[in-house]
Enzyme design. Structure first.
Site, short mmCIF file in Angstrom:
data_model
loop_
_atom_site.label_atom_id
_atom_site.label_comp_id
_atom_site.label_asym_id
_atom_site.label_seq_id
_atom_site.Cartn_x
_atom_site.Cartn_y
_atom_site.Cartn_z
CB SER A 142 -0.88 0.02 1.25
OG SER A 142 -1.57 1.25 1.35
CE1 TYR A 155 -4.31 -2.10 4.81
CE2 TYR A 155 -3.37 0.07 4.38
CZ TYR A 155 -3.90 -1.12 3.92
OH TYR A 155 -4.00 -1.34 2.57
N1 LIG Z 1 -8.48 -0.28 -2.26
C1 LIG Z 1 -7.38 0.46 -2.09
O1 LIG Z 1 -7.34 1.68 -2.38
C2 LIG Z 1 -6.14 -0.17 -1.52
C3 LIG Z 1 -5.06 0.67 -1.23
C4 LIG Z 1 -3.90 0.12 -0.75
C5 LIG Z 1 -3.80 -1.25 -0.57
N2 LIG Z 1 -4.87 -2.05 -0.84
C6 LIG Z 1 -4.72 -3.49 -0.62
O2 LIG Z 1 -5.29 -4.20 -1.68
C7 LIG Z 1 -5.67 -5.51 -1.23
C8 LIG Z 1 -7.07 -5.83 -1.70
O3 LIG Z 1 -7.99 -4.98 -1.04
P1 LIG Z 1 -9.27 -4.37 -1.77
O4 LIG Z 1 -9.14 -2.89 -1.70
O5 LIG Z 1 -9.50 -5.02 -3.07
O6 LIG Z 1 -10.44 -4.73 -0.72
P2 LIG Z 1 -11.44 -5.99 -0.66
O7 LIG Z 1 -12.39 -5.97 -1.79
O8 LIG Z 1 -11.99 -5.95 0.73
O9 LIG Z 1 -10.49 -7.23 -0.83
C9 LIG Z 1 -9.86 -7.87 0.25
C10 LIG Z 1 -9.82 -9.34 -0.04
O10 LIG Z 1 -9.13 -9.99 1.03
C11 LIG Z 1 -9.88 -11.11 1.43
N3 LIG Z 1 -9.67 -11.42 2.84
C12 LIG Z 1 -9.76 -10.58 3.89
N4 LIG Z 1 -9.59 -11.25 5.04
C13 LIG Z 1 -9.40 -12.56 4.70
C14 LIG Z 1 -9.19 -13.75 5.45
N5 LIG Z 1 -9.17 -13.76 6.78
N6 LIG Z 1 -9.04 -14.91 4.78
C15 LIG Z 1 -9.09 -14.93 3.43
N7 LIG Z 1 -9.28 -13.84 2.66
C16 LIG Z 1 -9.44 -12.66 3.30
C17 LIG Z 1 -11.34 -10.72 1.17
O11 LIG Z 1 -12.13 -11.88 0.95
P3 LIG Z 1 -13.22 -12.47 1.99
O12 LIG Z 1 -13.77 -11.33 2.79
O13 LIG Z 1 -14.21 -13.13 1.08
O14 LIG Z 1 -12.44 -13.45 2.81
C18 LIG Z 1 -11.21 -9.94 -0.13
O15 LIG Z 1 -11.28 -10.82 -1.24
C19 LIG Z 1 -5.51 -5.48 0.29
O16 LIG Z 1 -4.30 -6.09 0.67
C20 LIG Z 1 -5.46 -4.00 0.61
O17 LIG Z 1 -4.76 -3.72 1.81
C21 LIG Z 1 -6.04 -1.54 -1.30
#
Ligand SMILES: NC(=O)c1ccc[n+]([C@@H]2O[C@H](COP(=O)([O-])OP(=O)(O)OC[C@H]3O[C@@H](n4cnc5c(N)ncnc54)[C@H](OP(=O)(O)O)[C@@H]3O)[C@@H](O)[C@H]2O)c1
Length: 266
Positions: A142, A155
């Site tokens: 991130s 985080y």
């Molecule tokens: N969106 C942004 O702007 C942003 C910015 C910086 C970094 N990121 C990073 O990008 C990555 C994806 O996030 P996103 O933004 O796409 O949000 P998201 O839609 O909430 O995706 C997170 C994914 O992680 C899975 N997950 C969470 N806890 C889990 C667990 N205990 N076991 C298995 N799977 C788990 C969730 O699936 P389930 O809930 O179905 O388990 C979901 O598929 C993350 O690492 C996040 O920190 C995102």
């Protein structure tokens, strides 16, 4: 050296929604067979259906990555069912936007388990095979890991740990002469449910969120040209570059900015 995911076997963790789902579909469109995993079965099945339109041999696993001791067995199962792994995409993650005074040890450890310990456990489990197959590791970190944003101490620390692990791992693999590329991907603000989950403080980010598909080309390009670290959007690299000459001044600027945002947010 150019690296194509065509005909490769890729595992994307946390692919039930958001960035992981977009990457899984993007990898399949680029010719890879894709394994996806997460906890929510219905969402994952919907993503798998789309992935299989391009890569029929693709598979899914329901797994809670919080169960760290189960990850070695999970990795072995993935390997057998996919017929070997070439690219590990550690994408699953949870936010925890809370002021440091609202954090508890339990919250901090829970965030570390998903965002740091689970990708590290998976990485260590798959490394021998990735070395054998000259594979690649993509760690979705991130911009927070580089910037110290407000309300994200737990985080930010988990993502900084993942970034630091990736850097030293890449050095160690290089010293050992292994052709395993490691990539750190720093999304900025991508339009996912991450910003709307319960039990998180509201995000102060005021910039326009990019659609999840904006992640696909930069990740495929980094794999292809071997770039170690990328930012999406790319201008975050300049923000980070502006921080390191004087981190104290940068953090003081962040305090002023956050106070202004809080004062003007309804
Ligand atoms: N969106 C942004 O702007 C942003 C910015 C910086 C970094 N990121 C990073 O990008 C990555 C994806 O996030 P996103 O933004 O796409 O949000 P998201 O839609 O909430 O995706 C997170 C994914 O992680 C899975 N997950 C969470 N806890 C889990 C667990 N205990 N076991 C298995 N799977 C788990 C969730 O699936 P389930 O809930 O179905 O388990 C979901 O598929 C993350 O690492 C996040 O920190 C995102």
């Amino acid at each position: 050296m150019a690296y194509s995911v065509k005909d490769k076997h890729v595992l994307v963790t946390g692919a039930s929604t958001g960035i992981g789902a977009a990457l899984a579909i993007g990898f399949a469109q680029a010719g890879a067979t894709v394994g996806i995993c997460a906890r929510r079965e219905q969402e994952l099945a919907e993503v798998l259906a789309e992935v299989r339109e391009h890569a029929p041999e693709s598979r899914m696993w329901i797994i809670d990555l919080d169960d760290l001791d189960g990850l070695d067995d999970f990795a072995a199962e993935v390997s057998i069912e996919l017929g070997g792994l070439d690219v590990l995409v550690n994408n699953a993650g949870i936010p925890k936007r809370k002021h440091v005074l609202a954090l508890t040890p339990e919250i901090v450890e829970a965030v570390m388990r998903i965002n740091y310990f689970s990708p590290v456990r998976l990485t260590l489990a798959f490394l021998p095979e990735l070395i054998e197959r000259s594979g690649r590791i993509v760690n979705i970190s991130s911009v927070a890991a580089r910037l110290g944003p407000p309300g994200e101490a737990a985080y930010t620390a988990s993502k900084a740990a993942l970034t630091g692990f990736s850097e030293s791992m890449q050095v160690d693999l290089g010293i050992a002469g292994h052709d395993v590329g490691v990539h750190v991907v720093n999304p900025g603000v991508i339009d996912t449910r991450l910003f709307h989950l319960p039990d998180n403080d509201p995000s102060l980010a005021q910039i326009e969120a990019l659609p999840t598909r904006a992640m696909v080309d930069p990740v495929l390009t980094a794999l292809d040209d071997g770039t170690f670290e990328i930012y999406v959007p790319g201008w975050f690299a300049d923000v980070v570059g502006g921080k390191f000459p004087d981190t104290g001044a940068f953090l003081a600027g962040t305090v002023s900015w956050a106070r202004d945002q809080a004062a003007t947010t309804p």
